[in-house]
Design a protein around this motif. Sequence first.
Motif, PDB file in Angstrom:
ATOM      1  N   ILE A  26       0.847  -1.203   0.000  1.00  0.00           N
ATOM      2  CA  ILE A  26       0.000   0.000   0.000  1.00  0.00           C
ATOM      3  C   ILE A  26       0.877   1.246   0.000  1.00  0.00           C
ATOM      4  CG2 ILE A  26      -1.638   1.350   1.401  1.00  0.00           C
ATOM      5  CD1 ILE A  26      -2.968  -0.951  -0.027  1.00  0.00           C
ATOM      6  N   ALA A  27       1.925   1.243   0.830  1.00  0.00           N
ATOM      7  CA  ALA A  27       2.831   2.393   0.899  1.00  0.00           C
ATOM      8  C   ALA A  27       3.506   2.645  -0.446  1.00  0.00           C
ATOM      9  CB  ALA A  27       3.875   2.176   1.993  1.00  0.00           C
ATOM     10  N   ALA A  28       3.907   1.565  -1.132  1.00  0.00           N
ATOM     11  CA  ALA A  28       4.549   1.716  -2.438  1.00  0.00           C
ATOM     12  C   ALA A  28       3.586   2.335  -3.453  1.00  0.00           C
ATOM     13  CB  ALA A  28       5.053   0.367  -2.943  1.00  0.00           C
ATOM     14  N   VAL A  29       2.338   1.896  -3.438  1.00  0.00           N
ATOM     15  CA  VAL A  29       1.344   2.444  -4.369  1.00  0.00           C
ATOM     16  C   VAL A  29       1.060   3.911  -4.037  1.00  0.00           C
ATOM     17  CG1 VAL A  29      -1.065   2.290  -5.115  1.00  0.00           C
ATOM     18  CG2 VAL A  29       0.323   0.217  -4.918  1.00  0.00           C
ATOM     19  N   VAL A  30       0.943   4.222  -2.754  1.00  0.00           N
ATOM     20  CA  VAL A  30       0.701   5.614  -2.354  1.00  0.00           C
ATOM     21  C   VAL A  30       1.892   6.489  -2.763  1.00  0.00           C
ATOM     22  CG1 VAL A  30       0.456   7.149  -0.351  1.00  0.00           C
ATOM     23  CG2 VAL A  30      -0.916   5.060  -0.503  1.00  0.00           C
ATOM     24  N   TRP A  32       4.010   5.940  -5.167  1.00  0.00           N
ATOM     25  CA  TRP A  32       3.951   6.065  -6.623  1.00  0.00           C
ATOM     26  C   TRP A  32       2.915   7.114  -7.029  1.00  0.00           C
ATOM     27  CZ3 TRP A  32      -0.359   4.715  -9.629  1.00  0.00           C
ATOM     28  CH2 TRP A  32      -0.165   4.811 -11.011  1.00  0.00           C
ATOM     29  N   ALA A  33       1.732   7.063  -6.423  1.00  0.00           N
ATOM     30  CA  ALA A  33       0.663   7.999  -6.769  1.00  0.00           C
ATOM     31  C   ALA A  33       1.046   9.440  -6.411  1.00  0.00           C
ATOM     32  CB  ALA A  33      -0.629   7.608  -6.055  1.00  0.00           C
ATOM     33  N   VAL A  34       1.678   9.613  -5.274  1.00  0.00           N
ATOM     34  CA  VAL A  34       2.076  10.954  -4.828  1.00  0.00           C
ATOM     35  C   VAL A  34       3.139  11.556  -5.747  1.00  0.00           C
ATOM     36  CG1 VAL A  34       3.247  12.175  -2.931  1.00  0.00           C
ATOM     37  CG2 VAL A  34       1.412  10.575  -2.440  1.00  0.00           C
ATOM     38  N   GLU A  43       4.168   8.605 -19.179  1.00  0.00           N
ATOM     39  CA  GLU A  43       4.057   7.184 -19.508  1.00  0.00           C
ATOM     40  C   GLU A  43       5.103   6.371 -18.763  1.00  0.00           C
ATOM     41  OE1 GLU A  43       3.886   6.257 -23.662  1.00  0.00           O
ATOM     42  OE2 GLU A  43       2.386   7.807 -24.045  1.00  0.00           O
ATOM     43  N   THR A  44       6.284   6.938 -18.574  1.00  0.00           N
ATOM     44  CA  THR A  44       7.336   6.250 -17.822  1.00  0.00           C
ATOM     45  C   THR A  44       6.903   6.046 -16.383  1.00  0.00           C
ATOM     46  OG1 THR A  44       9.019   7.248 -19.235  1.00  0.00           O
ATOM     47  CG2 THR A  44       9.759   6.344 -17.120  1.00  0.00           C
ATOM     48  N   TRP A  45       6.287   7.059 -15.809  1.00  0.00           N
ATOM     49  CA  TRP A  45       5.774   6.976 -14.429  1.00  0.00           C
ATOM     50  C   TRP A  45       4.750   5.849 -14.327  1.00  0.00           C
ATOM     51  CZ3 TRP A  45       0.694   8.158 -12.816  1.00  0.00           C
ATOM     52  CH2 TRP A  45       0.518   8.207 -11.438  1.00  0.00           C
ATOM     53  N   GLN A  46       3.865   5.745 -15.289  1.00  0.00           N
ATOM     54  CA  GLN A  46       2.867   4.673 -15.300  1.00  0.00           C
ATOM     55  C   GLN A  46       3.515   3.316 -15.548  1.00  0.00           C
ATOM     56  OE1 GLN A  46      -0.436   5.512 -17.918  1.00  0.00           O
ATOM     57  NE2 GLN A  46      -0.416   7.680 -17.360  1.00  0.00           N
ATOM     58  N   ILE A  49       4.885   1.382 -12.309  1.00  0.00           N
ATOM     59  CA  ILE A  49       3.949   0.596 -11.486  1.00  0.00           C
ATOM     60  C   ILE A  49       3.452  -0.616 -12.266  1.00  0.00           C
ATOM     61  CG2 ILE A  49       1.791   1.802 -12.022  1.00  0.00           C
ATOM     62  CD1 ILE A  49       2.798   0.722  -8.510  1.00  0.00           C
ATOM     63  N   ASN A  50       3.197  -0.440 -13.554  1.00  0.00           N
ATOM     64  CA  ASN A  50       2.707  -1.562 -14.368  1.00  0.00           C
ATOM     65  C   ASN A  50       3.732  -2.679 -14.456  1.00  0.00           C
ATOM     66  OD1 ASN A  50       0.316  -0.245 -14.863  1.00  0.00           O
ATOM     67  ND2 ASN A  50       0.965   0.574 -16.838  1.00  0.00           N
ATOM     68  N   THR A  51       4.975  -2.328 -14.716  1.00  0.00           N
ATOM     69  CA  THR A  51       6.030  -3.326 -14.825  1.00  0.00           C
ATOM     70  C   THR A  51       6.287  -4.006 -13.486  1.00  0.00           C
ATOM     71  OG1 THR A  51       7.055  -2.056 -16.599  1.00  0.00           O
ATOM     72  CG2 THR A  51       8.420  -3.723 -15.523  1.00  0.00           C
ATOM     73  N   GLY A  52       6.367  -3.211 -12.438  1.00  0.00           N
ATOM     74  CA  GLY A  52       6.619  -3.764 -11.102  1.00  0.00           C
ATOM     75  C   GLY A  52       5.550  -4.748 -10.669  1.00  0.00           C
ATOM     76  N   THR A  53       4.297  -4.359 -10.815  1.00  0.00           N
ATOM     77  CA  THR A  53       3.213  -5.250 -10.381  1.00  0.00           C
ATOM     78  C   THR A  53       3.112  -6.486 -11.272  1.00  0.00           C
ATOM     79  OG1 THR A  53       1.607  -3.932 -11.640  1.00  0.00           O
ATOM     80  CG2 THR A  53       1.846  -3.438  -9.277  1.00  0.00           C
ATOM     81  N   THR A  54       3.393  -6.336 -12.551  1.00  0.00           N
ATOM     82  CA  THR A  54       3.353  -7.493 -13.454  1.00  0.00           C
ATOM     83  C   THR A  54       4.424  -8.513 -13.077  1.00  0.00           C
ATOM     84  OG1 THR A  54       2.466  -6.154 -15.248  1.00  0.00           O
ATOM     85  CG2 THR A  54       3.514  -8.231 -15.853  1.00  0.00           C
ATOM     86  N   ILE A  55       5.622  -8.048 -12.810  1.00  0.00           N
ATOM     87  CA  ILE A  55       6.714  -8.956 -12.451  1.00  0.00           C
ATOM     88  C   ILE A  55       6.411  -9.665 -11.135  1.00  0.00           C
ATOM     89  CG2 ILE A  55       9.130  -9.035 -11.706  1.00  0.00           C
ATOM     90  CD1 ILE A  55       9.647  -6.809 -13.808  1.00  0.00           C
ATOM     91  N   VAL A  56       5.968  -8.907 -10.140  1.00  0.00           N
ATOM     92  CA  VAL A  56       5.655  -9.498  -8.834  1.00  0.00           C
ATOM     93  C   VAL A  56       4.529 -10.519  -8.971  1.00  0.00           C
ATOM     94  CG1 VAL A  56       4.716  -9.011  -6.541  1.00  0.00           C
ATOM     95  CG2 VAL A  56       6.532  -7.572  -7.473  1.00  0.00           C
ATOM     96  N   THR A  57       3.493 -10.183  -9.716  1.00  0.00           N
ATOM     97  CA  THR A  57       2.369 -11.100  -9.911  1.00  0.00           C
ATOM     98  C   THR A  57       2.821 -12.370 -10.616  1.00  0.00           C
ATOM     99  OG1 THR A  57       0.830  -9.248 -10.026  1.00  0.00           O
ATOM    100  CG2 THR A  57       0.077 -11.347 -10.927  1.00  0.00           C
ATOM    101  N   PHE A  58       3.603 -12.232 -11.653  1.00  0.00           N
ATOM    102  CA  PHE A  58       4.098 -13.380 -12.413  1.00  0.00           C
ATOM    103  C   PHE A  58       4.878 -14.335 -11.506  1.00  0.00           C
ATOM    104  CE2 PHE A  58       7.509 -15.269 -15.049  1.00  0.00           C
ATOM    105  CZ  PHE A  58       6.725 -15.980 -15.947  1.00  0.00           C
TER     106      PHE A  58
END
Length: 122
Positions: A26-30, A32-34, A43-46, A49-58
């Motif tokens: 949650i802290a990482a997402v907050v 990132w959002a801040v 797009e790089t900012w987005q 988070i997309n790459t990080g969450t995809t790798i962790v999920t995989f």
Amino acid sequence: MERMFNRMAESVARATGRPWAFTICIAAVVLWAVTGPAFNFSETWQLIINTGTTIVTFLMVFLIQNTQNRDGAAIQAKLDELIRSGDGKNAFIGIEHLTEAEVEEFRQLCADAKRRATAKLA
């Protein structure tokens, strides 16, 4: 190799199932959002988070599946031993390896036995 992977998978699964792990996410997402306005919501900012969450999920899918497989096998072994040593029918041992139709036949046998037992009580 397998033993090392199992130990690592168990450790990661145990750690990621804790409240503090969720809090870190949650802290990482907050965070990132801040930081969005500072990076103009680029797009790089987005992509970060997309790459990080995809790798962790995989990676987590494989770790979770590993722990589920081992837990399921252990439970089946325990149930098989209870059947073998108790009053259960030994034919039920290992039915998790049968086809879905064959398992359904066993379920039907159990349902029929329950109906007969209920009818005797009535």
